[in-house]
Scaffold this motif. Structure first.
Motif, PDB file in Angstrom:
ATOM      1  N   ILE A 146      36.198  26.636  69.839  1.00 31.22           N
ATOM      2  CA  ILE A 146      36.418  26.619  71.219  1.00 31.22           C
ATOM      3  C   ILE A 146      36.755  25.298  71.868  1.00 31.22           C
ATOM      4  O   ILE A 146      36.386  24.279  70.906  1.00 31.22           O
ATOM      5  N   ASP A 147      37.536  25.213  72.877  1.00 29.99           N
ATOM      6  CA  ASP A 147      37.633  23.965  73.483  1.00 29.99           C
ATOM      7  C   ASP A 147      37.313  24.120  75.038  1.00 29.99           C
ATOM      8  O   ASP A 147      36.775  25.172  75.443  1.00 29.99           O
ATOM      9  N   ILE A 148      37.632  23.114  75.960  1.00 33.33           N
ATOM     10  CA  ILE A 148      37.242  23.154  77.376  1.00 33.33           C
ATOM     11  C   ILE A 148      38.071  24.152  77.990  1.00 33.33           C
ATOM     12  O   ILE A 148      37.613  24.842  78.814  1.00 33.33           O
ATOM     13  N   HIS A 149      39.411  24.320  77.490  1.00 34.59           N
ATOM     14  CA  HIS A 149      40.234  25.474  77.849  1.00 34.59           C
ATOM     15  C   HIS A 149      39.402  26.897  77.854  1.00 34.59           C
ATOM     16  O   HIS A 149      39.627  27.581  79.064  1.00 34.59           O
ATOM     17  N   ASP A 150      38.833  27.120  76.812  1.00 29.09           N
ATOM     18  CA  ASP A 150      38.094  28.328  76.709  1.00 29.09           C
ATOM     19  C   ASP A 150      36.962  28.363  77.489  1.00 29.09           C
ATOM     20  O   ASP A 150      36.740  29.677  78.068  1.00 29.09           O
ATOM     21  N   ILE A 151      36.154  27.378  77.713  1.00 28.20           N
ATOM     22  CA  ILE A 151      35.027  27.426  78.953  1.00 28.20           C
ATOM     23  C   ILE A 151      35.700  27.548  80.379  1.00 28.20           C
ATOM     24  O   ILE A 151      35.198  28.450  80.953  1.00 28.20           O
TER      25      ILE A 151
END
Length: 251
Positions: A146-151
């Motif tokens: 996951i990455d920030i965009h997923d958050i």
């Protein structure tokens, strides 16, 4: 002997006929305009359907890339947004077709749990990059990356069910915070947080100098954040106005 109509009478007759002609022309132009608008709307609707069909074909073709690669997934989300398609609108949407429907719901639940656990120390404001590190550790090495965009997407997905989390993006360096305190932050409140983004603290005099605020405005914004538990007071600095610290911004 019949009298001829005067000049005034002739002018009045011509003016009335001209006005009727103008009204008729205006009505015809309005009809033509409405037809053009209706035709354009129909064409736009047809194009949107084609775009969505092609998007679904693209999603199906690159399914594994979207699932495994967070950067590719982020670009896919941007492409969806550019044509007004929300893949998170329902579990039966594009994410459902990719087997990703439950992914963001599960990630959102994990995010809420983590924020609630940290609220006592963070005040209900957490840096998204720190949450990302903690989520990756909690999910384990075998879990989907996951990455920030997923958050951000997980937060948006949760908002469709009720406003439980909010993303705050601070200007300048673009620091993203996740707000878990259920309150509405005004522009003044986020400005106070922005003021503290580098040093983790601010004060009434700092706000007055930096933003040319009157003392009452600066004090009111700070008091709200203190009441909500997002900030702490440093009463030991001995100054007339204490420093206000944001634990979520500690380096």
């Amino acid at each position: 002997m019949p009298r001829r109509a005067g000049v005034a009478g002739i002018g009045h007759g011509i003016g009335a006929r001209g006005l009727q002609a103008q009204n008729a022309a205006r009505e015809r132009a309005q009809d033509v305009g409405e037809q053009l608008v209706a035709h354009q709307k129909k064409q736009l609707a047809e194009q949107c359907v084609k775009f969505k069909d092609r998007l679904e074909e693209f999603a199906s073709k690159h399914k594994q890339d979207i699932i495994r690669d967070p950067q590719f997934r982020s670009k896919f989300n941007e492409m969806c947004s550019s044509i007004g398609v929300d893949p998170l609108a329902s579990k039966k949407g594009l994410w459902g077709a990719l087997g990703m429907g439950e992914f963001y719901y599960e990630l959102g639940v994990q995010l809420v749990q983590l924020c609630l656990e940290r609220r006592r120390d963070s005040g209900g404001l957490d840096r998204a990059d720190e949450l990302l590190v903690l989520l990756e550790k909690r999910r384990g090495a075998k879990a989907q990356k996951i990455d920030i965009h997923d958050i951000e997407q997980a937060v948006r997905n949760l908002q469709a069910l009720g406003k439980s989390l909010e993303i705050i993006t601070l200007p300048g360096e673009g620091v993203k915070l996740v707000q878990s305190v259920p309150c509405e932050l005004s522009r003044d409140h986020t400005t106070v947080i922005e003021s503290a983004r580098r040093t983790a603290h601010t004060s009434v005099p700092i706000l007055m100098e930096e933003f040319a605020w009157p003392q009452t405005r600066a004090s009111a914004a700070i008091e709200f954040l203190l009441d909500e538990g997002m900030a702490w007071v440093d009463a030991q600095n001995g100054a007339p106005f204490p420093l206000i610290w944001f634990p979520s911004l500690f380096p």
